[in-house]
Design an enzyme around this catalytic site. Structure first.
Site, PDB file in Angstrom:
ATOM      1  N   GLN A 356      43.559  41.204  50.990  1.00 15.63           N
ATOM      2  CA  GLN A 356      44.568  41.044  49.945  1.00 15.63           C
ATOM      3  C   GLN A 356      44.575  39.605  49.439  1.00 15.63           C
ATOM      4  OE1 GLN A 356      44.989  42.377  52.958  1.00 15.63           O
ATOM      5  NE2 GLN A 356      46.375  44.148  52.920  1.00 15.63           N
ATOM      6  N   GLN A 378      41.176  42.829  45.728  1.00 12.75           N
ATOM      7  CA  GLN A 378      42.234  43.665  46.312  1.00 12.75           C
ATOM      8  C   GLN A 378      43.599  43.053  46.001  1.00 12.75           C
ATOM      9  OE1 GLN A 378      41.639  44.720  50.400  1.00 12.75           O
ATOM     10  NE2 GLN A 378      43.643  45.657  50.632  1.00 12.75           N
ATOM     11  N   ASP A 379      44.511  43.892  45.472  1.00  9.39           N
ATOM     12  CA  ASP A 379      45.894  43.484  45.211  1.00  9.39           C
ATOM     13  C   ASP A 379      46.011  42.397  44.143  1.00  9.39           C
ATOM     14  OD1 ASP A 379      46.462  45.277  47.184  1.00  9.39           O
ATOM     15  OD2 ASP A 379      47.414  43.862  48.544  1.00  9.39           O
ATOM     16  N   ASP A 400      43.830  49.021  45.257  1.00  4.99           N
ATOM     17  CA  ASP A 400      45.278  48.913  44.986  1.00  4.99           C
ATOM     18  C   ASP A 400      45.583  47.749  44.051  1.00  4.99           C
ATOM     19  OD1 ASP A 400      45.328  50.880  46.973  1.00  4.99           O
ATOM     20  OD2 ASP A 400      45.888  49.464  48.544  1.00  4.99           O
ATOM     21  N   ARG A 468      46.984  55.668  44.876  1.00  7.05           N
ATOM     22  CA  ARG A 468      47.261  56.299  46.170  1.00  7.05           C
ATOM     23  C   ARG A 468      48.663  55.888  46.612  1.00  7.05           C
ATOM     24  NH1 ARG A 468      44.109  53.169  51.093  1.00  7.05           N
ATOM     25  NH2 ARG A 468      44.428  51.024  50.365  1.00  7.05           N
TER      26      ARG A 468
END
Length: 563
Positions: A356, A378-379, A400, A468
């Site tokens: 992250q 990520q993130d 994500d 998700r």
């Protein structure tokens, strides 16, 4: 319990957009009733009954009692965090200290939200739509703050005995939210006509020197910006809209502006302004700004304008892999309300192997970003909490990469999944709603979802999904959006086993492109292909109550469905 939860999900999939749902006598007049009656709509009715006074009352008195108790618990929790931080020689792991610091920061915001909510409901039994939305938003954010604190502590070696208190406090805030959501404080929503704002926009912005406009401007700049003086105040005009500006400062790394760093300019903005004199405008000239920018909660009505995507670039490389919490990994942290960001790129260059690593974390209420780019893996974009709007922005990421628990609409944005670390899949969204009464969710409206160049050149060996379920009541709506053919036909990815597949709310409406077919989509109970009536609940007008606060920014938006 599961039947109650499913009832709530069905009843409140757009929170309080429908009429309140307490018993008619309680709802209409505030008549005396029992805790058992009002607690029917709490996520945990037995816990709700245990915290309310065991005596007859009305929904208003129970709601006010719950809020007062919530404030007391929030103050107690921040004292516990202070104790943990002040323990000499015992809290020495950097990751633990950072997690506790996050919790303290979040707890202080929670107290603000609860106090504001309590003051509002103490004053009246009748609220306007906008005031009800304020309280609903603040109570939703209080729960989000608790969950963020808990997530951070779980990622450290020690939870310091705080997780039990966090769990109970979250349940108590959930009682306050439920009692508010199903009371007469929440008016019936009046559907307004969709509004199409002019497409005149903030584009390339050049011409500020030393905080002032020069006498001569390029025709391109003049077509977009016209600054005049009225009663001693500057007025920034864009098309048919006007945005009042109280002061202008320039950031230029070569020393010819007012400041050489963005944080210096933010520090110069007035504290706790009410916006009556307009926005404090920070013009950031083209350049690569290697700094971690923070706009704190007391810096309100700040407007930050750059020279364009890939021209004005703010960059950092903090990541969970290097010991930061996800919450603190952001290159740009926004907490101040009523912020406007235009023509800026915000990056996190930690890369796909560091886990992250956030580019922007926004917990600024009524925040608006226009023609900006957010780039990480990520993130990337942490839409943490409160109300947010993004228009014509680019978002690049992998796992994500749009996540959080704000009430947020991304309109006419370009979303670019890129090549992740080996073995990973891409999810465009991971929405984090934990309580069925929260008015939160992620809406992608009129966007374009295409692969970034690195992913396109990989022959699509990586699976990409729309989202998700990060949390149990995850809510994401994708509507009137172009989806390229690289998307996995199932559309959505599970988090873990059957987790949240019955309680989430995922919906698609009138999307286009080779990846938009819903024929082979997931068959989860919480997945829906919705009609125009249901989709209208997720527009700027209905979902964000956004026409007023977005309209005053001068940023173009569509209030209803895109024609």
């Amino acid at each position: 319990m599961s039947q109650i939860f499913m009832f709530l999900v069905t009843l409140s999939f757009v929170s309080f957009l429908s009429s309140p749902s307490l018993a008619a006598g309680v709802q209409a007049t505030g008549n005396t009733t029992s805790p058992s009656n009002v607690c029917r709509y709490a996520p945990d009715p037995s816990y709700c009954r245990s915290v309310l006074p065991n005596q007859p009352g009305d929904v208003y008195s129970y709601g006010r009692f719950s809020l007062r108790r919530s404030i007391s618990r929030a103050r107690r929790f921040i004292s516990m965090i202070d104790y943990q931080l002040n323990r000499k020689g015992k809290v020495d792991a950097k990751s633990t200290v950072r997690a506790l610091e996050d919790c303290k920061f979040l707890a202080s915001l929670t107290i603000d939200f609860l106090l504001s909510s309590s003051q509002t409901v103490d004053a009246t039994k009748t609220l306007s739509v906008s005031r009800a939305d304020d309280v609903h938003t603040f109570l939703s954010a209080a729960i989000t703050n608790e969950q963020t604190c808990l997530e951070g502590l779980k990622s450290t070696a020690s939870e310091n005995g705080l997780s039990g208190d966090l769990y109970n406090d979250t349940k108590l805030y959930g009682v306050s939210l439920a009692l508010f959501s199903y009371s007469c404080w929440v008016p019936k929503r009046k559907t307004s006509r969709p509004v199409w704002k002019p497409e005149a926009s903030f584009k390339k912005f050049s011409g500020f020197r030393n905080g002032r406009l020069p006498l001569k401007m390029t025709e391109r700049t003049r077509a977009v910006y016209n600054t005049v003086t009225r009663s001693g105040r500057k007025l920034l005009q864009t098309g048919a809209d006007s945005v009042q500006v109280s002061d202008i400062v320039t950031v230029n790394q070569n020393g010819t502006g007012n400041f050489t760093t963005i944080n210096e300019a933010v520090a110069a903005a007035p504290n706790k302004t009410d916006g009556s004199n307009g926005y404090f405008l920070i013009y950031v000239t083209a350049g690569l700004y290697e700094e971690y920018v923070e706009v704190p909660k007391y810096k309100r009505y700040v407007m930050m304008i750059g020279d364009g995507i890939n021209q004005t670039v703010i960059t950092g490389n903090r990541s969970v892999g290097d010991g930061w919490t996800t919450f603190k990994s952001a290159t740009f942290i926004l907490t101040g309300p009523n912020f406007i960001g235009v023509n800026i790129t915000i990056r996190n260059t930690a890369g796909p192997t560091k886990g992250q690593a956030v580019a922007l974390r926004s917990g600024g209420d009524f925040s608006v970003f226009y023609s900006c780019s957010f780039e990480a893996y990520q993130d990337t974009l942490y839409t943490h909490s409160l109300r947010q709007f993004y228009r014509e922005c680019d978002v690049y990421g992998t796992v994500d990469f749009i996540f959080g628990n704000a009430a947020v609409v991304l309109q006419k944005c370009n979303l670019y999944p890129r090549q992740p670390r080996q073995g990973q899949a891409n999810e465009v969204t991971a929405q984090g709603r934990t309580d069925p009464n929260q008015n939160t969710g992620t809406v992608l409206h009129g966007c374009t979802i295409r692969p970034a160049d690195d992913l396109a050149s990989s022959n699509y060996t990586v699976k990409t999904y729309l989202g998700r379920p990060w949390k149990e009541y995850s809510r994401t709506v994708v509507m009137q959006t172009y989806i390229d053919g690289f998307l996995d036909p199932t559309g959505w990815n599970a988090w873990s086993g059957n987790f949240a597949l019955s309680t989430l709310y995922y919906a698609e409406y009138n999307n286009t492109g080779p990846g938009s077919s819903t024929t082979n989509r997931v068959t989860w109970p919480g997945y829906h292909v919705i009609n125009a009536t249901d989709a209208s609940n997720f527009t700027v007008t209905n979902f964000l109550v956004g026409e007023g606060w977005i309209g005053q920014t001068g940023v173009p938006f569509v209030g209803g469905m895109i024609a």
